[in-house]
Design a protein around this motif. Structure first.
Motif, PDB file in Angstrom:
ATOM      1  N   ARG A   1       1.174  -1.331  -0.028  1.00 52.90           N
ATOM      2  CA  ARG A   1      -0.059   0.124  -0.237  1.00 52.90           C
ATOM      3  C   ARG A   1       0.355   1.049   0.382  1.00 52.90           C
ATOM      4  NH1 ARG A   1      -2.479   0.875   4.923  1.00 52.90           N
ATOM      5  NH2 ARG A   1      -3.439   2.429   3.369  1.00 52.90           N
ATOM      6  N   GLY A   2       1.708   1.227   0.246  1.00 55.33           N
ATOM      7  CA  GLY A   2       2.751   2.484   0.478  1.00 55.33           C
ATOM      8  C   GLY A   2       3.700   2.641  -0.411  1.00 55.33           C
ATOM      9  N   LEU A   3       3.320   1.933  -1.671  1.00 52.08           N
ATOM     10  CA  LEU A   3       4.111   2.285  -3.092  1.00 52.08           C
ATOM     11  C   LEU A   3       3.349   3.450  -3.412  1.00 52.08           C
ATOM     12  CD1 LEU A   3       5.188  -1.317  -3.881  1.00 52.08           C
ATOM     13  CD2 LEU A   3       6.673   0.188  -3.383  1.00 52.08           C
ATOM     14  N   ALA A   4       2.066   3.871  -3.254  1.00 46.82           N
ATOM     15  CA  ALA A   4       1.381   4.950  -4.419  1.00 46.82           C
ATOM     16  C   ALA A   4       0.276   5.099  -2.981  1.00 46.82           C
ATOM     17  CB  ALA A   4       1.372   3.818  -5.823  1.00 46.82           C
ATOM     18  N   ASP A   5      -0.264   6.434  -3.063  1.00 51.49           N
ATOM     19  CA  ASP A   5      -1.642   6.570  -3.135  1.00 51.49           C
ATOM     20  C   ASP A   5      -2.603   6.419  -3.404  1.00 51.49           C
ATOM     21  OD1 ASP A   5       0.582   7.513  -0.414  1.00 51.49           O
ATOM     22  OD2 ASP A   5       0.788  10.094  -1.730  1.00 51.49           O
ATOM     23  N   ASP A   6      -2.710   6.340  -4.701  1.00 51.97           N
ATOM     24  CA  ASP A   6      -3.671   6.143  -5.414  1.00 51.97           C
ATOM     25  C   ASP A   6      -4.255   4.978  -5.576  1.00 51.97           C
ATOM     26  OD1 ASP A   6      -1.491   5.821  -6.831  1.00 51.97           O
ATOM     27  OD2 ASP A   6      -2.633   7.215  -8.578  1.00 51.97           O
ATOM     28  N   LEU A   7      -3.560   4.285  -5.021  1.00 55.48           N
ATOM     29  CA  LEU A   7      -3.896   2.347  -5.449  1.00 55.48           C
ATOM     30  C   LEU A   7      -6.012   1.978  -5.281  1.00 55.48           C
ATOM     31  CD1 LEU A   7      -1.303   0.436  -3.748  1.00 55.48           C
ATOM     32  CD2 LEU A   7      -1.507   0.838  -6.590  1.00 55.48           C
ATOM     33  N   PRO A   8      -6.760   2.040  -5.833  1.00 52.20           N
ATOM     34  CA  PRO A   8      -7.341   1.355  -6.217  1.00 52.20           C
ATOM     35  C   PRO A   8      -7.948   0.245  -4.828  1.00 52.20           C
ATOM     36  CG  PRO A   8      -7.026  -0.192  -7.979  1.00 52.20           C
ATOM     37  CD  PRO A   8      -5.635   0.906  -7.453  1.00 52.20           C
ATOM     38  N   PRO A   9      -9.012  -0.589  -4.425  1.00 47.42           N
ATOM     39  CA  PRO A   9      -8.897  -1.481  -3.430  1.00 47.42           C
ATOM     40  C   PRO A   9      -8.881  -2.866  -3.718  1.00 47.42           C
ATOM     41  CG  PRO A   9     -11.064  -0.105  -3.852  1.00 47.42           C
ATOM     42  CD  PRO A   9     -10.331  -0.517  -4.909  1.00 47.42           C
ATOM     43  N   LEU A  10      -7.909  -2.522  -2.737  1.00 48.57           N
ATOM     44  CA  LEU A  10      -7.168  -4.619  -2.518  1.00 48.57           C
ATOM     45  C   LEU A  10      -8.548  -5.321  -2.932  1.00 48.57           C
ATOM     46  CD1 LEU A  10      -5.182  -6.476  -2.611  1.00 48.57           C
ATOM     47  CD2 LEU A  10      -5.760  -6.808   0.180  1.00 48.57           C
ATOM     48  N   ARG A  11      -8.155  -6.549  -3.991  1.00 45.38           N
ATOM     49  CA  ARG A  11      -8.966  -7.345  -4.059  1.00 45.38           C
ATOM     50  C   ARG A  11      -8.908  -8.877  -4.150  1.00 45.38           C
ATOM     51  NH1 ARG A  11     -14.161  -5.022  -5.746  1.00 45.38           N
ATOM     52  NH2 ARG A  11     -14.933  -6.340  -5.056  1.00 45.38           N
ATOM     53  N   SER A  12      -7.838  -9.042  -3.813  1.00 45.77           N
ATOM     54  CA  SER A  12      -6.960 -10.491  -3.948  1.00 45.77           C
ATOM     55  C   SER A  12      -5.634 -10.309  -3.477  1.00 45.77           C
ATOM     56  CB  SER A  12      -7.237 -11.142  -5.409  1.00 45.77           C
ATOM     57  OG  SER A  12      -6.543 -12.446  -5.221  1.00 45.77           O
ATOM     58  N   ALA A  13      -5.174 -11.413  -2.442  1.00 49.36           N
ATOM     59  CA  ALA A  13      -4.123 -11.636  -2.146  1.00 49.36           C
ATOM     60  C   ALA A  13      -3.345 -13.201  -2.460  1.00 49.36           C
ATOM     61  CB  ALA A  13      -3.725 -10.909  -0.614  1.00 49.36           C
ATOM     62  N   GLN A  14      -2.865 -14.295  -2.689  1.00 47.37           N
ATOM     63  CA  GLN A  14      -1.621 -14.469  -2.421  1.00 47.37           C
ATOM     64  C   GLN A  14      -0.709 -15.225  -1.697  1.00 47.37           C
ATOM     65  OE1 GLN A  14      -2.069 -15.622  -6.863  1.00 47.37           O
ATOM     66  NE2 GLN A  14      -2.579 -14.036  -7.846  1.00 47.37           N
ATOM     67  N   VAL A  15      -0.385 -16.055  -0.926  1.00 40.38           N
ATOM     68  CA  VAL A  15       0.479 -15.236  -0.399  1.00 40.38           C
ATOM     69  C   VAL A  15       0.697 -16.809   0.086  1.00 40.38           C
ATOM     70  CG1 VAL A  15       0.857 -15.305   2.581  1.00 40.38           C
ATOM     71  CG2 VAL A  15      -0.904 -13.741   1.144  1.00 40.38           C
ATOM     72  N   SER A  16       2.533 -17.042  -0.366  1.00 37.91           N
ATOM     73  CA  SER A  16       3.397 -18.443   0.416  1.00 37.91           C
ATOM     74  C   SER A  16       4.061 -17.362   1.839  1.00 37.91           C
ATOM     75  CB  SER A  16       4.034 -18.452  -0.182  1.00 37.91           C
ATOM     76  OG  SER A  16       3.613 -19.080  -1.612  1.00 37.91           O
ATOM     77  N   PHE A  17       4.290 -19.168   2.592  1.00 38.61           N
ATOM     78  CA  PHE A  17       4.374 -19.014   3.782  1.00 38.61           C
ATOM     79  C   PHE A  17       6.390 -20.250   3.612  1.00 38.61           C
ATOM     80  CE2 PHE A  17       0.366 -18.136   5.077  1.00 38.61           C
ATOM     81  CZ  PHE A  17       0.356 -17.553   5.417  1.00 38.61           C
ATOM     82  N   VAL A  18       7.356 -19.174   3.601  1.00 39.50           N
ATOM     83  CA  VAL A  18       8.293 -19.776   2.789  1.00 39.50           C
ATOM     84  C   VAL A  18       9.519 -20.651   4.384  1.00 39.50           C
ATOM     85  CG1 VAL A  18      10.259 -19.809   1.273  1.00 39.50           C
ATOM     86  CG2 VAL A  18       8.343 -18.479   0.930  1.00 39.50           C
ATOM     87  N   GLY A  19       9.188 -19.761   4.879  1.00 38.00           N
ATOM     88  CA  GLY A  19       9.826 -20.301   6.017  1.00 38.00           C
ATOM     89  C   GLY A  19       9.958 -19.217   7.006  1.00 38.00           C
ATOM     90  N   PRO A  20      10.236 -19.712   8.837  1.00 39.06           N
ATOM     91  CA  PRO A  20      10.127 -19.130   9.689  1.00 39.06           C
ATOM     92  C   PRO A  20      10.446 -17.130   9.553  1.00 39.06           C
ATOM     93  CG  PRO A  20      12.042 -20.261  10.092  1.00 39.06           C
ATOM     94  CD  PRO A  20      11.449 -20.648   8.313  1.00 39.06           C
ATOM     95  N   LEU A  21       9.610 -16.331  10.450  1.00 38.98           N
ATOM     96  CA  LEU A  21       9.677 -14.961  10.462  1.00 38.98           C
ATOM     97  C   LEU A  21      10.202 -14.781  12.221  1.00 38.98           C
ATOM     98  CD1 LEU A  21       8.097 -13.622   7.735  1.00 38.98           C
ATOM     99  CD2 LEU A  21      10.374 -13.270   8.236  1.00 38.98           C
ATOM    100  N   ALA A  22      11.339 -14.315  12.095  1.00 41.33           N
ATOM    101  CA  ALA A  22      11.147 -13.602  14.136  1.00 41.33           C
ATOM    102  C   ALA A  22      11.740 -13.092  14.156  1.00 41.33           C
ATOM    103  CB  ALA A  22      11.296 -14.468  14.648  1.00 41.33           C
TER     104      ALA A  22
END
Length: 258
Positions: free
Chosen positions: A45-66
């Motif tokens: 979202r921070g890449l542009a101020d004029d983005l239209p609404p979010l309609r889809s997200a595809q997420v891959s959980f690759v490894g641990p995050l900490a």
């Protein structure tokens, strides 16, 4: 530390930001998937101020995050009406999450179909009983949770809870929904004969409205397993607001280590 507090303490880096995953958002040895996905969406979202609404997200959980994580995003394509943005969350252990978000504005259409009714046996949020305090993974303390479907003694591959984020002030509605949307355990969890580790592998979320809204922050989440074999499980997911209007549907692939 809440997500709004985490975002207020981030450090800007090239292509995104760096922040610390608070201990309270951990799930075993990695951060809660909804938290990591919400960070990725915030970077997109921070890449542009004029983005239209979010309609889809595809997420891959690759490894641990900490610990400290770096969250970067880049625009894949900006069309006249839709934009594709990829995001990546990494830590000292390497890439932990990748995501592709599709933002799309409304267009005129002659087709109208809304066939995602809530479960017939759903318990209204004001009548639903709360889950026992202190139960569940570490991140569960950030949510109020109530049983959305009647409890039975027969093990079934379905879970339905009302979920409310405790501290949501100042969050974008889409980021709030992304944070809440992964709050259920897998639908097949309570069918397993013995406790065993589980891990989400992929997650698809399709938004059914350009602006998700609900009363008092309550969302009804449902996960229904439709396959479990050889260490893998697939489940269908859906989210409704407090008035029974569907706001998102999804699918998730899960690894079962037992």
């Amino acid at each position: 530390m809440s997500l709004p507090e985490t975002l207020s303490n981030l450090r800007r880096i090239d292509g995104g930001f760096a922040t610390i995953v608070p201990d309270g958002w951990m799930q075993g040895r990695t951060s809660y998937g909804g938290f990591s996905a919400a960070l990725a969406l915030e970077a997109a979202r921070g890449l542009a101020d004029d983005l239209p609404p979010l309609r889809s997200a595809q997420v891959s959980f690759v490894g641990p995050l900490a610990g400290e994580v770096e969250v970067r995003a880049r625009i894949l394509r900006r069309g006249r009406n839709a934009s594709w943005i990829s995001a990546e969350v990494s830590s000292a252990a390497g890439v932990g999450l990748t995501a592709t978000f599709v933002f799309m504005g409304a267009v005129d259409s002659a087709l109208h179909l809304h066939e995602v009714p809530p479960p017939a046996n759903v318990v209204p949020v004001d009548q639903a009983k709360p889950l026992p305090e202190g139960r569940g993974p570490g991140f569960a303390g950030h949510f109020n949770r109530r049983f959305g479907l009647p409890r039975t003694d027969r093990p079934e591959p379905e879970i339905g809870w009302w979920v409310q984020l405790k501290d949501r002030e100042g969050l974008d509605p889409m980021v709030e929904l992304m944070l809440c949307a992964d709050a259920l355990p897998p639908g097949v969890l309570f069918m397993m004969p013995n406790p065993a580790p589980i891990s989400s592998m992929t997650w698809l979320v399709n938004l059914l409205t350009p602006l998700p809204e609900t009363r008092d922050g309550w969302w009804l989440l449902r996960s229904a397993g439709n396959y479990a074999e050889k260490g893998c499980s697939s489940q269908d997911m859906a989210i409704w607001n407090a008035d029974g209007t569907a706001v998102a549907v999804g699918m998730q692939s899960i690894a079962l280590f037992g």
